[in-house]
Every structure is written in C-alpha cells, then in structure tokens.
Write an enzyme that holds these catalytic residues in place. Structure first.
Site, mmCIF file in Angstrom:
data_model
loop_
_atom_site.group_PDB
_atom_site.id
_atom_site.type_symbol
_atom_site.label_atom_id
_atom_site.label_comp_id
_atom_site.label_asym_id
_atom_site.label_seq_id
_atom_site.Cartn_x
_atom_site.Cartn_y
_atom_site.Cartn_z
ATOM 1 N N ARG A 148 71.343 5.278 51.232
ATOM 2 C CA ARG A 148 71.444 4.598 50.115
ATOM 3 C C ARG A 148 73.198 4.496 50.471
ATOM 4 N NH1 ARG A 148 69.897 6.603 44.073
ATOM 5 N NH2 ARG A 148 71.172 7.933 44.288
ATOM 6 N N LYS A 250 76.112 3.075 44.369
ATOM 7 C CA LYS A 250 76.504 3.657 43.728
ATOM 8 C C LYS A 250 77.653 3.504 43.476
ATOM 9 C CE LYS A 250 74.104 8.144 42.266
ATOM 10 N NZ LYS A 250 74.123 7.628 40.761
ATOM 11 N N GLU A 286 68.997 -0.770 32.927
ATOM 12 C CA GLU A 286 68.726 0.821 33.310
ATOM 13 C C GLU A 286 68.961 1.731 31.949
ATOM 14 O OE1 GLU A 286 70.608 2.604 36.613
ATOM 15 O OE2 GLU A 286 70.214 0.595 37.203
#
Length: 403
Positions: A148, A250, A286
């Site tokens: 990621r 992220k 989210e």
C-alpha cells in the site's frame, strides 16, 4: 563521501547504534532471492549498513516498558527507545539504502522540505503482538502495508522501499523496542512507518531527497469507549475525498482536513464522523480513520474502494473472514438509506480493529443498531484478534513471526 553522507543526517539520527551489522551480504542475498522489488540492498559507496541488533545493549529490554500501567494503556504517544531511518538521495536512483537504528528523538527538516511545503508524505499503521508463550512477537500482514505504501508513493511521486526491506525494517524496530510490547491481552506495539519528501524544494515539484522512518509506541484501545460500542454522526458539509483525488492512498494530506469536523463531533458527544461521498452526498465512504460496514439480514456490505476510499488491510481481512464463515459480503455503493435500515454497523481499521457502532445520527435523527455478544461484528472481532494475537491457528499465512 561516506563521512559527508553521515554528516548530512540530523543530530538525532547521527546517534547511531555503535555496532554495525556483520552479515549485510547474507541479508542482501536473502532479499534478492525473495525477489525484492526495490533493487539490491547491498551497501554501495557512501552508504552505511544496517546495525546488528544483537550487539545493542538492551539489559533492560524485558523490564516491561518502565512505569507503564498496562491496564490503563490508551491510544497515545509513549516514546520508546529506537527508530529506524534510511534516506534516498538522487545518487541512489530510487533505491533506498540499508537503514540504521537511531535513538528515538526529534529530527531536523529544511523549512523548504517537500513534506512541510507540499505535504509530500505517506504513513502506515500496524501492530506487533506479544505471543502467548512469550517466545516472540507477531506482525499481521506487514507485506500488505508495504504494498500500500508503494501504491501511495507512485501516486505521490516518491520512491518507496521494497516489500522485503519494509518488512525487515519493521522487524528491526520491533526487536529494538521489545520491552515496550504490552503483555498478551493488554495491547500492542503500534508501528508508524513514514515516507516523506525531506529534501528542500521551493517550486512545486517532487523533493530531491526522501526519508523512510519507523517509530513505535505501546497502545491500547483507540476509542475512549474502549471495546464498548461507539456513536457516529454523519457530516454532509465536509467531505473526506473526491473523485480523482488522493482518498485511496494513505497520504498525510488526507487527515488534517478532517480535524474540524471531528473536533466539532466530539464536542457534541459523538465518537467520530461518518463521511458521505462528495458528488451525490448520499453514499457512505468511511469514518475519519477506519472503514465502515453495514449488516442487514445476514448480508454484510461495505463501500467499494473506487479511488476515494482507503483500501484498509483490516477491511480486506474482515471481508475474507466473513465469507469464510458463510456470510454474503457485498462491496458496492452503500447509501445512507441502507445504513438507516441496517441491523448492525461496525468499523474496521488497524487502530480500531473491529468496533461496533451503537448509534448514527444523520440530520438530527438518531438511528440505533444491534451490539453485543451475538452480533456479526463480535464474531468477526473474536476471529480476527485470535489470529492476530496467536490464540488461533493462522491457516491463511497472515501472521509474520518476529524473534
């Protein structure tokens, strides 16, 4: 050149462990054999090798983290002993050299660094658990965090460490801070890998130098409610992400913009904020730091990750575990109407693990959901944490031993 490279590190980072790793060639060969995507980890001219942890003086390593009361451990910063650091300069051509362990402390950055001026940075979050037999520690799917980060680095125009180098660095950080790993069942050692543009840049462009750093802190439950159900509020004025943006990686730039909505929600007694999509303003995305699931009639649904939602590693694991246990799982658009009619709602994330939601407030109306021992969320929480903490057999190969 080696001296110049060392002096380029800030003072806190020059406090290197006094012993150097004696088997660099062995580790590099092992990395190459594993097919590392970041190129050779053999030290090149001007680079220092990874310190050998076995030579570090840790006579107090099992002293239990100083004066910590493990029963009252929350999710806050408790400084530990060491951090892992490596830097990638232009001459490294995108390959991070072997890193070093330094005493945990402040770092120095140029006022014109890419991370300070243009938020060119990423972070990951992961945990190390103490095994029940105290024979070592366990990481949960660290290679997923590495991949990621690589995906995010591509989006943010940064080099990234190989999967093998990332996992190796995480292991070294755990071992160097082993005395801070909480006892079984009392929490975990939270690890925060950072990748940032540390080189100076004035115009809008990728930084000339990058730093990969990992620090650690012992943590307990993320929410102040502990394992009790949480209460969310839907915010339809502020949005977390937009199509074509960076919501799916992220990056540090995603989080500060949520602070205002989160602070406002907490001042009104809510635990956190549930965000809607920025286009239609009716589909769930989210929560501030975790993914969301809804359950209706035995069907588990979660918003599909289509670029605006972070593909959580806990989310991915929970989806697989739910399917293994016979539940139908749907990754799709989940509307606010789906939420209002749900039997259960829960959140997932590295920090929160699996958190049941008691209520969601939307436009002044409060909606209540099932919580307790006979719920899907509790079943999945127990299944997941048993694997993470080594209490159940890991048939999926998700855990990585640190010894």
């Amino acid at each position: 050149m080696a001296a110049a490279s060392t002096m380029a590190l800030p003072a806190a980072m020059r406090s290197i462990l006094r012993a150097r790793r004696s088997n660099v060639a062995t580790y590099a060969a092992r990395d190459l054999q594993a097919g590392g995507g970041g190129g050779s980890l053999l030290p090149r001219r001007g680079q220092s090798s990874l310190p050998q942890l076995d030579h570090v003086d840790r006579s107090d390593e099992e002293s239990g983290g100083g004066e910590i009361d493990w029963d009252k451990l929350g999710f806050g910063l408790t400084p530990t002993d060491y951090m892992y650091v490596t830097r990638c300069s232009p001459e490294d051509r995108g390959d991070f050299p072997l890193g070093e362990l330094c005493r945990y402390g402040n770092i120095e950055l140029s006022p014109s660094s890419g991370v300070l001026n243009y938020a060119q940075g990423l972070f990951e979050g992961m945990k190390a658990y103490r095994r029940p037999d105290r024979s070592g520690y366990t990481l949960f799917r660290p290679e997923e965090n590495a991949r990621r980060m690589q995906h995010g680095a591509e989006r943010m125009c940064m080099p990234a460490p190989s999967v093998e180098q990332f996992v190796h660095a995480v292991k070294q950080t755990v071992l160097a801070n082993r005395r801070w790993v909480p006892p079984q069942g009392k929490g975990a050692l939270y690890l925060r890998p950072l990748l940032m543009g540390s080189g100076p840049i004035l115009g809008l462009a990728p930084a000339p130098e990058y730093t990969f750093l990992i620090y650690a802190a012992p943590v307990g439950n993320y929410f102040k409610e502990g394992l009790a159900p949480i209460n969310l509020v839907v915010h339809d004025e502020f949005h977390r992400a937009m199509p074509g943006g960076t919501g799916g990686v992220k990056t540090i730039a995603n989080y500060a913009p949520m602070l205002r909505a989160q602070t406002d929600a907490k001042s009104k007694g809510f635990t956190d904020v549930l965000y809607l999509d920025s286009v239609h303003k009716r589909y769930l995305e989210e929560v501030s730091s975790c993914n969301v699931f809804v359950v209706k009639g035995g069907v588990v649904a979660t918003p599909a990750t289509r670029g605006t939602i972070l593909p959580g590693i806990t989310r991915k694991s929970v989806i697989e575990l739910a399917r293994d246990r016979g539940y139908k799982v749907e990754e799709r658009l989940v509307s606010i109407d789906d939420l209002m009619g749900a039997d259960e709602v829960f959140c997932t994330g590295t920090a929160v693990v699996v958190a049941p939601v008691s209520t969601v407030t939307y436009q002044g109306n409060k909606y209540e959901f099932r919580t307790g021992p006979d719920t899907v969320s509790q079943e999945l929480y127990t299944t997941l944490t048993s694997i993470q903490m080594g209490l159940a057999e890991d048939k999926k190969g998700w855990t990585v031993a640190v010894e």
